[in-house]
Write an enzyme that holds these catalytic residues in place. Sequence first.
Site, PDB file in Angstrom:
ATOM      1  CD  GLN A 145      -2.854   1.234   0.263  1.00 62.83           C
ATOM      2  OE1 GLN A 145      -3.593   0.284   0.094  1.00 62.83           O
ATOM      3  NE2 GLN A 145      -2.936   2.322  -0.472  1.00 62.83           N
ATOM      4  CG  ASP A 179      -6.566   2.351   7.315  1.00 60.67           C
ATOM      5  OD1 ASP A 179      -7.575   1.992   6.646  1.00 60.67           O
ATOM      6  OD2 ASP A 179      -5.775   1.529   7.819  1.00 60.67           O
TER       7      ASP A 179
HETATM    8  N1   CP Z   1      -6.141  -1.129   0.687  1.00 62.37           N
HETATM    9  C1   CP Z   1      -6.248  -2.474   0.722  1.00 62.37           C
HETATM   10  O1   CP Z   1      -5.294  -3.221   0.980  1.00 62.37           O
HETATM   11  O2   CP Z   1      -7.488  -2.920   0.370  1.00 62.37           O
HETATM   12  P1   CP Z   1      -7.993  -4.420   0.457  1.00 62.37           P
HETATM   13  O3   CP Z   1      -8.099  -4.788   1.909  1.00 62.37           O
HETATM   14  O4   CP Z   1      -9.339  -4.396  -0.225  1.00 62.37           O
HETATM   15  O5   CP Z   1      -7.024  -5.322  -0.246  1.00 62.37           O
HETATM   16  N1  NVA Z   2      -5.752  -1.038   8.553  1.00 58.30           N
HETATM   17  C1  NVA Z   2      -6.646  -1.783   7.687  1.00 58.30           C
HETATM   18  C2  NVA Z   2      -6.180  -1.666   6.274  1.00 58.30           C
HETATM   19  C3  NVA Z   2      -7.076  -2.303   5.267  1.00 58.30           C
HETATM   20  C4  NVA Z   2      -6.516  -2.205   3.892  1.00 58.30           C
HETATM   21  C5  NVA Z   2      -6.711  -3.223   8.147  1.00 58.30           C
HETATM   22  O1  NVA Z   2      -5.679  -3.798   8.510  1.00 58.30           O
HETATM   23  O2  NVA Z   2      -7.801  -3.788   8.138  1.00 58.30           O
END
Ligand code: CP
Ligand code: NVA
Length: 286
Positions: A129, A205
């Site tokens: 990411q 996030d």
């Molecule tokens: N941003 C991200 O990793 O999204 P997903 O959880 O949908 O893969």
């Molecule tokens: N912080 C979130 C990111 C999702 C892409 C998780 O770990 O669920």
Amino acid sequence: MNHLLTGDELGRDEVLWILDRAEAFKREPLGSDLLARRSVALIFQKPSTRTRVSFESGIVEMGGHPMVIRPDDLQLQRGESLRDTARVLGRHVAAVGVRTHDDGELRRLAAEDQLPVFNMLTQGHHPCQALADLLTLREAFGELDGLKLTYVGDGNNVARSLVVLGSKVGVEVVVSSPPGYQLDGATTVEDPREAVAGAQAVYTDVWVSMGDVDTEKRRQVLAGYAIDDELLAAAAPGAIALHCLPAHPGEEISESVLYGERQRIWDQAENRRHAQKAMLECLLGA
Ligand code: CP
Ligand code: NVA
């Protein structure tokens, strides 16, 4: 780079190389057949939209076969060791990506040294990411050195990867979180308005990550740590809004920012594919 577990394996030059290659892939998606007739295993022990879709399409564009594996598919769930699983994967596939809870699991898999391992999200890190985020930032501002990015919200895996990878390429990452949800070792400014001052990018996030159980408490404690137009206005002129997605409009981000003029969020989602293809080239020694 033998493995990508946290992003700390990469030096500045490697990160910049990945971003350059990612830009080239964006211009020419079929620009490499490095994976022709090879398979890449993708093990998902948690749900995913972007990571799965971007890796699957990216690997196909590079001529390869994405072998998506859910935990129930593997003998791991019947007690076969990671050690043995790694040995078998290494005989068949070019690399393995893993999305799981425990960072230790990923480290143990990598330590078997049977094949390149990359992190598709753990409790602690989300380096794929952050690579896409740096690409998005560079597209927006032309260069990375000297930019300030403020992350507002839970000091989680996404925040940590931004700190790790941002520091490689001269991006100052400031994290704004309430006590109890702060990121160890990061530059933390508790007040979000103060934290975003002078920032060219404001990032958030979800408040509740996969695997978190204290949902209600998080919603209460993190309530003041949302991105809206007012907070963006307190950042540098022309600041952009970023979010790794999935988003919860009305919680950590307002709908007007998520779909507004200043977001680059949907570009970030696209850039996952380009950045990851470049990462795979780096990992597999193109
Ligand atoms: N941003 C991200 O990793 O999204 P997903 O959880 O949908 O893969
Ligand atoms: N912080 C979130 C990111 C999702 C892409 C998780 O770990 O669920």
